[in-house]
Scaffold this motif. Structure first.
Motif, PDB file in Angstrom:
ATOM      1  N   THR A 143     -14.253  25.960 -13.257  1.00 35.05           N
ATOM      2  CA  THR A 143     -13.425  25.272 -14.251  1.00 35.05           C
ATOM      3  C   THR A 143     -12.123  24.875 -13.567  1.00 35.05           C
ATOM      4  O   THR A 143     -11.898  25.187 -12.391  1.00 35.05           O
ATOM      5  CB  THR A 143     -13.107  26.167 -15.474  1.00 35.05           C
ATOM      6  OG1 THR A 143     -12.152  27.168 -15.086  1.00 35.05           O
ATOM      7  CG2 THR A 143     -14.361  26.826 -16.020  1.00 35.05           C
ATOM      8  N   VAL A 144     -11.239  24.232 -14.317  1.00 39.56           N
ATOM      9  CA  VAL A 144      -9.952  23.825 -13.727  1.00 39.56           C
ATOM     10  C   VAL A 144      -9.163  25.035 -13.238  1.00 39.56           C
ATOM     11  O   VAL A 144      -8.325  24.911 -12.335  1.00 39.56           O
ATOM     12  CB  VAL A 144      -9.104  23.012 -14.734  1.00 39.56           C
ATOM     13  CG1 VAL A 144      -9.789  21.700 -15.063  1.00 39.56           C
ATOM     14  CG2 VAL A 144      -8.811  23.808 -16.004  1.00 39.56           C
ATOM     15  N   PHE A 145      -9.430  26.220 -13.784  1.00 42.91           N
ATOM     16  CA  PHE A 145      -8.722  27.426 -13.353  1.00 42.91           C
ATOM     17  C   PHE A 145      -9.076  27.823 -11.911  1.00 42.91           C
ATOM     18  O   PHE A 145      -8.319  28.540 -11.263  1.00 42.91           O
ATOM     19  CB  PHE A 145      -9.049  28.609 -14.272  1.00 42.91           C
ATOM     20  CG  PHE A 145      -8.589  28.442 -15.691  1.00 42.91           C
ATOM     21  CD1 PHE A 145      -7.421  27.761 -16.002  1.00 42.91           C
ATOM     22  CD2 PHE A 145      -9.331  28.985 -16.732  1.00 42.91           C
ATOM     23  CE1 PHE A 145      -6.991  27.618 -17.316  1.00 42.91           C
ATOM     24  CE2 PHE A 145      -8.903  28.857 -18.056  1.00 42.91           C
ATOM     25  CZ  PHE A 145      -7.738  28.167 -18.335  1.00 42.91           C
ATOM     26  N   ASP A 146     -10.228  27.391 -11.442  1.00 40.95           N
ATOM     27  CA  ASP A 146     -10.737  27.844 -10.144  1.00 40.95           C
ATOM     28  C   ASP A 146     -10.426  26.902  -8.988  1.00 40.95           C
ATOM     29  O   ASP A 146     -10.748  27.216  -7.838  1.00 40.95           O
ATOM     30  CB  ASP A 146     -12.265  28.015 -10.227  1.00 40.95           C
ATOM     31  CG  ASP A 146     -12.679  28.910 -11.373  1.00 40.95           C
ATOM     32  OD1 ASP A 146     -12.177  30.038 -11.444  1.00 40.95           O
ATOM     33  OD2 ASP A 146     -13.513  28.474 -12.206  1.00 40.95           O
ATOM     34  N   ILE A 147      -9.828  25.745  -9.274  1.00 36.78           N
ATOM     35  CA  ILE A 147      -9.651  24.707  -8.260  1.00 36.78           C
ATOM     36  C   ILE A 147      -8.204  24.678  -7.791  1.00 36.78           C
ATOM     37  O   ILE A 147      -7.289  24.448  -8.588  1.00 36.78           O
ATOM     38  CB  ILE A 147     -10.031  23.312  -8.812  1.00 36.78           C
ATOM     39  CG1 ILE A 147     -11.398  23.341  -9.494  1.00 36.78           C
ATOM     40  CG2 ILE A 147      -9.979  22.266  -7.705  1.00 36.78           C
ATOM     41  CD1 ILE A 147     -12.553  23.705  -8.607  1.00 36.78           C
ATOM     42  N   ALA A 148      -7.976  24.884  -6.502  1.00 37.69           N
ATOM     43  CA  ALA A 148      -6.619  24.792  -5.957  1.00 37.69           C
ATOM     44  C   ALA A 148      -6.114  23.358  -6.085  1.00 37.69           C
ATOM     45  O   ALA A 148      -6.872  22.404  -5.855  1.00 37.69           O
ATOM     46  CB  ALA A 148      -6.606  25.216  -4.493  1.00 37.69           C
ATOM     47  N   PRO A 149      -4.835  23.155  -6.450  1.00 39.66           N
ATOM     48  CA  PRO A 149      -4.320  21.796  -6.669  1.00 39.66           C
ATOM     49  C   PRO A 149      -4.517  20.858  -5.484  1.00 39.66           C
ATOM     50  O   PRO A 149      -4.758  19.665  -5.676  1.00 39.66           O
ATOM     51  CB  PRO A 149      -2.828  22.029  -6.946  1.00 39.66           C
ATOM     52  CG  PRO A 149      -2.759  23.405  -7.494  1.00 39.66           C
ATOM     53  CD  PRO A 149      -3.836  24.190  -6.795  1.00 39.66           C
TER      54      PRO A 149
END
Length: 328
Positions: A306-312
């Motif tokens: 999810t978006v929580f798991d992806i480094a910017p």
């Protein structure tokens, strides 16, 4: 090297993805897959092919990321796990209560097939979710508030259109200014559903329809309007097309918290969006996360994220060196 993109579904979201790809020089649209007759679907990218959905598996080695542009109610729960068998996939699944179940299904399919699936990408869930997480981590003692609008709710508009006697309709979700002001002032109010948002409906009636009956049915509709102060305007179809043809949206995520040994200092974190086009903005978020999915896949990762798991940094076309120099 370009990320080769496929689009599954060519409605408002699919068209938005096509436009977003044009603005990203490291992206290439190679194919659009549709349930319609491909000869009837006209796309803007001259170098891309329009195909039947049933032909998608034949493109397994020609597409790096498939962006799924179907609906959350019935399309994505089936499509995302199915297409994770062949491609790295991105979707905008937004039924919050079913995200854990959807995650498990996509994770299983992606891990079994060595692909990456990123789900629930957009602005809520998505950008709003990230801001809620950052704010909670930074201010562990505090309160969260999310306001949506002013904007068109496509689901609520559709619910009105299903009422007998309604020819067409648009519904706007509108934050209550006094509630938003109270949060910004740091008073940490406890707000009911009715106190946070109002709903405004613009309705075109069928000839001979009973306006009073339609209005009553709208205002008492459970899960949609019954818990809100709702205003109904009856207008002509020409006025609806002229004044309400767009799909704007937006909203605010706020966290009000305290710090200090005796909690003497107040803080407010606020993130806001004002969108001319809800689907085009959502599409732009999907395309950024498609870049991340391709990079994670190239690193050998698999499974659902999810978006929580992806480094910017994975979202940006810039290198790490460029990011540190220009944005840090």
């Amino acid at each position: 090297m370009s990320t080769r993109i496929g689009i599954l579904g060519y409605g408002n979201l699919g068209r938005g993805v096509e436009c977003a790809i044009k603005q990203n020089n490291d992206m290439e649209l190679v194919a659009v897959f549709t349930r319609r007759d491909p000869s009837t679907v006209s796309i803007l990218t001259e170098t891309a092919t329009v195909c039947k959905v049933e032909e998608a598996a034949d493109w397994k080695d020609k597409i790096d990321v498939m962006i799924l542009c179907g609906g959350s109610a019935t399309d994505l729960p089936e499509q995302t796990p199915e297409f994770a068998q062949y491609f790295n996939v991105i979707d905008s699944f937004d039924t919050h209560a079913r995200i854990p179940e959807h995650f498990a299904n996509v994770d299983k399919a992606a891990k079994e097939n060595g692909t990456v699936g990123i789900i629930s990408v957009g602005w809520d869930p998505g950008m709003f979710s990230l801001n809620r997480l950052y704010a909670n981590a930074i201010l562990p003692e505090g309160n969260d508030y999310t306001f949506w609008g002013k904007g068109v709710s496509q689901g609520h508009s559709d619910a009105i259109r299903r009422i007998e006697g309604v020819k067409n309709a648009k519904q706007y979700t509108i934050p209550v200014d006094s509630a938003l002001d109270a949060v910004r002032e740091g008073t940490n109010p406890e707000l009911t559903t009715r106190q946070k948002h109002t709903r405004e409906c613009f309705v075109v009636l069928e000839d001979g329809a009973d306006a009073a009956k339609v209005e009553e049915e709208i205002k008492t509709m459970p899960n949609y309007f019954a818990d809100y102060d709702t205003t109904v305007h009856f207008i002509s179809e020409e006025e609806l097309m002229a004044e309400h043809s767009g799909i704007p949206h937006g909203g605010f995520v706020l966290r009000s918290g305290v710090t200090g040994w005796d909690k003497e200092n107040k803080h407010l974190i606020e993130y806001s969006l004002k969108l001319d086009s809800n689907p085009e903005f959502t599409s732009s978020v999907l395309v950024a996360y498609a870049r991340a999915a391709h990079r994670l896949s190239n690193e050998g990762q698999s499974g659902c994220k999810t978006v929580f798991d992806i480094a910017p940094a994975y979202l940006s076309a810039k290198s790490g060196e460029e990011l540190r120099k220009e944005m840090l």
